[in-house]
Design a protein around this motif. Structure first.
Motif: not given
Length: 430
Positions: A4-7, A198-202, A220-224
């Protein structure tokens, strides 16, 4: 497995040893680390951009001590909340009060902390994205033994943070068995110096990736894709906003086109074309000035083009004018001369205007001697004739100090020649 809580919230450090990327503030050899290890927590103000770890550091300090800990946010809490916490804190020997966004408290709310601070009832940890020397009352600052500026995390610190989240099975993403290449972690880290972002993006990338029998495989496609759609913004009233504008102007003033384009890019990502345009117009006259007046005259049309085009096309005239300003000769002599004159006028300003310069466009002016001895320059060769224009008491005063740069070199030659003629004529009358 979904939380429930963000990373970023789950991975908040629980001890000061877990804090990443702020070794100069809380590293093992720092005085602050040693104080906290011995149970002494000084009142402090933590200042830095969003995501640099101000809140995380406050919670880590709490986790490393046995003191009671209260946390509030100044955007939602008020004076009554502070008074309630202080009342509860009096029941203990000393409690830590963490106030996030403390600059949002008005003077009265900040002053309500003073007595409890002086009595040792609370230890204050205030966090702010604004410069505390501008946004926090002097009375509060003077009672905070430490004012620490947290810097954006570097690439290595971000990667360390990401790896910790991937390995942690209890609070992080360890149970998901995420497979991600080191180069992709570096790509995430290079997008921001903000640990929370950065953690939210991960977290977005992991849940956007395909799950296999061996775990989650990140491509790489997903990261980009996730990086591209993460977007970027900054608070146009925050400290970082003004620092970016300052960085832009100082880079142009220092003739560093690459640095100027970097700061322009960051400001453009924030989307405030009006502030960028206004600053470039100021730069043209403040830093380029007489060294390249033709360029100064081109800045306004460029800004009008920006207003007409809007983003993304507006970046094109902005890039041109920014590079031109950066590589142009520089001079601030004109406005510095005016500042010197203003300072003189504010200090003295009692000298009378010479009679031959006074207004003569009314009946009776001639009887007063106003304008009668004025020499009309256009009636003389080269449209110049000797006469004094400054009041008698300050007739030798100079304000303008020309520079030998760009077009101003030509103006300097004219200025010096006229001063030479003036000196020669003065000698005839003395």
């Amino acid at each position: 497995m979904f939380y429930q809580e963000p990373l970023a919230y789950r991975m908040r450090p629980e001890k000061i040893e877990e804090v990443v990327g702020q070794d100069d503030i809380i590293g093992r050899d720092t005085p602050l680390y040693k104080m906290i290890q011995k149970g002494h927590v000084p009142s402090m103000l933590l200042y830095g951009e969003p995501g640099t770890g101000k809140t995380s550091l406050a919670f880590a300090i709490s986790g490393s001590t046995h003191k009671e800990f209260f946390a509030i946010n100044a955007t939602t809490a008020g004076k009554k909340d502070v008074e309630r916490i202080i009342s509860e804190a009096r029941m203990t020997s000393n409690a830590i009060l963490f106030i996030d966004e403390i600059h949002r408290f008005n003077k009265s709310q900040q002053d309500s902390l003073l007595k409890a601070l002086e009595e040792g009832v609370i230890t204050l940890i205030g966090a702010t994205t604004e410069n505390p020397f501008h946004s926090v009352n002097h009375a509060i600052r003077s009672r905070c033994g430490q004012i620490k500026q947290l810097k954006p995390l570097n690439k290595e610190a971000i990667i360390q943070l990401l790896k910790r989240a991937l390995d942690d099975s209890e609070k992080g993403l360890g149970e998901l068995n995420v497979k991600i290449e080191e180069t992709l972690l570096a790509s995430i880290a290079e997008t921001t110096g903000d640990g929370r972002t950065a953690l939210s993006l991960l977290e977005d990338i992991v849940y956007a990736s395909d799950e296999t029998d061996d775990g989650i495989v990140v491509t790489k496609e997903t990261v980009d894709y996730c990086i591209k759609n993460k977007g970027f913004s900054h608070d146009n009233k925050g400290d970082i906003y003004y620092n970016l504008l300052s960085g832009l102007q100082k880079s142009i003033r220092g003739s560093d086109a690459d640095a100027a384009l970097y700061y322009l890019a960051r400001l453009l990502e924030g989307g405030d074309l009006e502030a960028i345009s206004r600053r470039l117009l100021v730069i043209a006259y403040e830093d380029i000035g007489l060294a390249n007046p033709q360029l100064c005259s081109r800045v306004l049309p460029a800004i009008q083009s920006v207003e007409r085009l809007g983003l993304p096309e507006a970046r094109i005239p902005l890039s041109v004018i920014t590079v031109e300003l950066s590589l142009s000769p520089k001079s601030n002599s004109a406005y510095k001369a005016l500042d010197k004159a203003i300072k003189h006028v504010q200090k003295v300003a009692t000298e009378d205007v010479p009679a031959h310069l006074k207004d003569a466009h009314y009946q009776g002016a001639k009887e007063l001697g106003h304008g009668t001895e004025y020499k009309y320059p256009h009636n003389y060769p080269n449209s110049w004739v000797y006469q004094e224009y400054l009041p008698e008491e300050i007739k030798t005063m100079t304000y303008y100090q020309p520079k030998e740069l760009g077009e101003e070199k030509r103006y300097k030659n004219v200025y010096d020649k006229l001063n030479q003629l003036k000196q020669q004529e003065r000698k005839k009358y003395t």
